[in-house]
Design an enzyme around this catalytic site. Structure first.
Site, short mmCIF file in Angstrom:
data_model
loop_
_atom_site.label_atom_id
_atom_site.label_comp_id
_atom_site.label_asym_id
_atom_site.label_seq_id
_atom_site.Cartn_x
_atom_site.Cartn_y
_atom_site.Cartn_z
N TYR A 1 0.83 -1.21 0.00
CA TYR A 1 0.00 0.00 0.00
C TYR A 1 0.87 1.26 0.00
O TYR A 1 0.81 2.06 -0.94
CB TYR A 1 -0.91 -0.01 1.23
CG TYR A 1 -1.91 1.12 1.26
CD1 TYR A 1 -2.95 1.19 0.36
CD2 TYR A 1 -1.80 2.12 2.23
CE1 TYR A 1 -3.87 2.23 0.40
CE2 TYR A 1 -2.73 3.16 2.29
CZ TYR A 1 -3.76 3.21 1.37
OH TYR A 1 -4.66 4.25 1.41
N VAL B 1 -10.10 1.03 12.41
CA VAL B 1 -10.42 1.26 13.81
C VAL B 1 -11.82 1.83 14.04
O VAL B 1 -12.53 1.37 14.94
CB VAL B 1 -9.30 2.12 14.48
CG1 VAL B 1 -9.30 3.56 13.97
CG2 VAL B 1 -9.41 2.08 15.97
N VAL B 2 -12.24 2.81 13.24
CA VAL B 2 -13.55 3.41 13.50
C VAL B 2 -14.66 2.38 13.26
O VAL B 2 -15.57 2.22 14.08
CB VAL B 2 -13.77 4.69 12.64
CG1 VAL B 2 -15.19 5.22 12.81
CG2 VAL B 2 -12.76 5.77 13.03
N ASN C 1 -6.50 9.53 7.85
CA ASN C 1 -7.65 8.70 8.27
C ASN C 1 -8.98 9.43 8.13
O ASN C 1 -9.17 10.50 8.70
CB ASN C 1 -7.47 8.26 9.73
CG ASN C 1 -6.24 7.39 9.91
OD1 ASN C 1 -5.13 7.82 9.65
ND2 ASN C 1 -6.43 6.16 10.34
N GLU D 1 4.14 1.86 -0.33
CA GLU D 1 5.13 2.04 -1.41
C GLU D 1 4.45 2.20 -2.77
O GLU D 1 4.97 2.90 -3.64
CB GLU D 1 6.14 0.89 -1.44
CG GLU D 1 7.15 0.92 -0.30
CD GLU D 1 8.15 2.09 -0.36
OE1 GLU D 1 7.90 3.11 -1.03
OE2 GLU D 1 9.21 1.97 0.29
N TYR E 1 -5.44 -2.33 19.96
CA TYR E 1 -4.15 -2.94 19.64
C TYR E 1 -3.05 -2.18 20.36
O TYR E 1 -3.05 -0.94 20.39
CB TYR E 1 -3.91 -2.92 18.12
CG TYR E 1 -4.98 -3.65 17.32
CD1 TYR E 1 -5.80 -4.63 17.89
CD2 TYR E 1 -5.19 -3.36 15.96
CE1 TYR E 1 -6.77 -5.29 17.16
CE2 TYR E 1 -6.16 -4.02 15.22
CZ TYR E 1 -6.96 -4.98 15.83
OH TYR E 1 -7.92 -5.62 15.09
N GLY E 2 -2.11 -2.94 20.94
CA GLY E 2 -1.03 -2.33 21.73
C GLY E 2 -1.63 -1.74 23.00
O GLY E 2 -2.62 -2.26 23.54
N1 UDP Z 1 -6.67 -0.39 15.84
C1 UDP Z 1 -7.09 -0.86 17.09
N2 UDP Z 1 -8.12 -1.73 17.12
C2 UDP Z 1 -8.78 -2.16 16.01
C3 UDP Z 1 -8.35 -1.66 14.74
C4 UDP Z 1 -7.29 -0.78 14.71
O1 UDP Z 1 -6.52 -0.51 18.14
O2 UDP Z 1 -9.73 -2.94 16.14
C5 UDP Z 1 -5.55 0.58 15.79
C6 UDP Z 1 -4.43 0.20 14.82
O3 UDP Z 1 -3.51 -0.66 15.44
C7 UDP Z 1 -3.86 1.56 14.49
C8 UDP Z 1 -5.05 2.50 14.57
O4 UDP Z 1 -6.04 1.81 15.32
O5 UDP Z 1 -2.90 1.94 15.43
C9 UDP Z 1 -5.63 2.87 13.21
O6 UDP Z 1 -5.78 1.70 12.48
P1 UDP Z 1 -6.56 1.59 11.10
O7 UDP Z 1 -6.55 0.15 10.71
O8 UDP Z 1 -7.88 2.24 11.22
O9 UDP Z 1 -5.74 2.44 10.04
P2 UDP Z 1 -4.26 2.96 9.88
O10 UDP Z 1 -4.30 4.35 10.40
O11 UDP Z 1 -3.30 2.11 10.68
O12 UDP Z 1 -4.00 2.88 8.42
#
Ligand code: UDP
Length: 321
Positions: A146, A188-189, A175, A148, A205-206
């Site tokens: 994506y 995430v949303v 985003n 690159e 995550y994390g």
């Molecule tokens: N994320 C999360 N839980 C989820 C999905 C995403 O904590 O169920 C986190 C993900 O690890 C990232 C952030 O939300 O740090 C945004 O992720 P997304 O997949 O929406 O898009 P990105 O900004 O990474 O392209």
């Protein structure tokens, strides 16, 4: 009245763009391969005389008869979960797809706007990110299909612009969220709203301290159109500069939905950027654009839309509704 091609026009951002362009009286051709786009997003437009659907993949050769004034190239998977499942088609829609479109733009003397991404900055060492920052991207990592390929798309268009005077514009989209996000797309949303509405655990995550800056889709559409009508090549950042931690986002969504969901913490995905925030001074000063919709208001509208989705539980299917 302009004749406009929108690739990825049945997708999340693309379908909102088609709505506005059609409403303004333009003749709109929407090209989509329906990998992640959905007829539900554009079915109301199919009855309109100034809207035409072309089912086609931008990777494959095509030609369109007649005049074209503007091309918006949005066709690409954009969710990390999606594009890591389908890395080749993702890489090709931003490389071969962009090549096919710049050739078409040259033939038709059309303006081509390419939607690049904040992921072009990778794991940023500069914060917030200005367009002048070159980024910190893993060229062989799981996200490289994506980030690159978007970077290559930018480079390819600059080459055509410098050598053949192609009329191109580049925006880097941060985003974006709003109605028509696929509930199962893994971002995430959509994950948090779907989980909150069904009282399932909200998956953080994390440690949830990583940040993102979320732009409501209507603001984004306005920015894309202002860039298209401008004299600038770009790249220009488009996004909402208000930065949130993922934990803050989860708490906000939980509150707005009145959900009973618990938070669960999961492993941080590979190469997941720890922070992201656009510097939008250029778009502000040169285009006169700035986002207007606050996160809470945008989320309320998005939540309302998720509520009317009939098959919200069947979210693992690409075509979830
Ligand atoms: N994320 C999360 N839980 C989820 C999905 C995403 O904590 O169920 C986190 C993900 O690890 C990232 C952030 O939300 O740090 C945004 O992720 P997304 O997949 O929406 O898009 P990105 O900004 O990474 O392209």
């Amino acid at each position: 009245m302009k004749k406009i091609l929108v690739t990825g026009g049945a997708g999340f951002i693309g379908s909102h763009l088609c709505d506005t362009l059609v409403e303004k009286g333009n003749k709109v051709m929407c090209m989509d391969n329906f990998a992640t786009g959905h007829t539900y997003h554009i079915s109301h437009l199919l009855k309109k005389k100034n809207f035409k659907l072309i089912k086609h993949d931008v990777i494959k050769h095509f030609f369109i008869r007649g005049r074209i004034d503007q091309i918006y190239h949005l066709a690409s998977r954009a969710s990390p979960v999606d594009y890591q499942k389908f890395p080749t088609s993702t890489a090709l829609s931003n490389s071969i797809g962009t090549y096919n479109l710049v050739k078409l733009a040259l033939k038709k003397k059309a303006t081509l706007l390419f939607t690049s991404t904040s992921e072009a900055y990778g794991e940023p060492k500069e914060h917030p990110q200005k367009e002048s920052y070159w980024g910190n991207v893993n060229p062989v990592g799981v996200r490289s299909c994506y980030d690159e390929s978007k970077r290559f798309g930018e480079a390819l268009l600059m080459a055509f612009h410098r050598e053949m005077n192609a009329d191109v514009k580049i925006v880097r989209i941060f985003n974006t969220y709003g109605p028509r996000l696929r509930p199962g797309d893994g971002r995430v949303v959509s994950n948090f709203i779907r989980q909150a509405l069904t009282d399932e655990p909200i998956t953080i995550y994390g440690d949830g301290k990583q940040t993102r800056s979320f732009c409501y889709v209507n603001d984004m559409i306005r920015g894309l159109m202002m860039m298209m009508e401008s004299n600038y090549v770009g790249p220009k950042n488009l996004g909402n500069p208000r930065e949130y931690t993922i934990l803050e986002l989860a708490k906000t969504i939980k509150k707005l939905t009145g959900s009973k969901s618990k938070f669960i913490f999961k492993k941080m995905p590979e190469d997941d950027p720890t922070k992201r925030q656009p510097d939008i001074s250029k778009a502000r000063e040169l285009l006169g654009w700035k986002p207007e919709i606050e996160l809470k208001d945008g989320l309320k509208r998005t939540i309302e839309w998720f509520k009317i989705l009939p098959l919200i539980k069947n979210h693992n299917n690409n075509h979830d509704y």
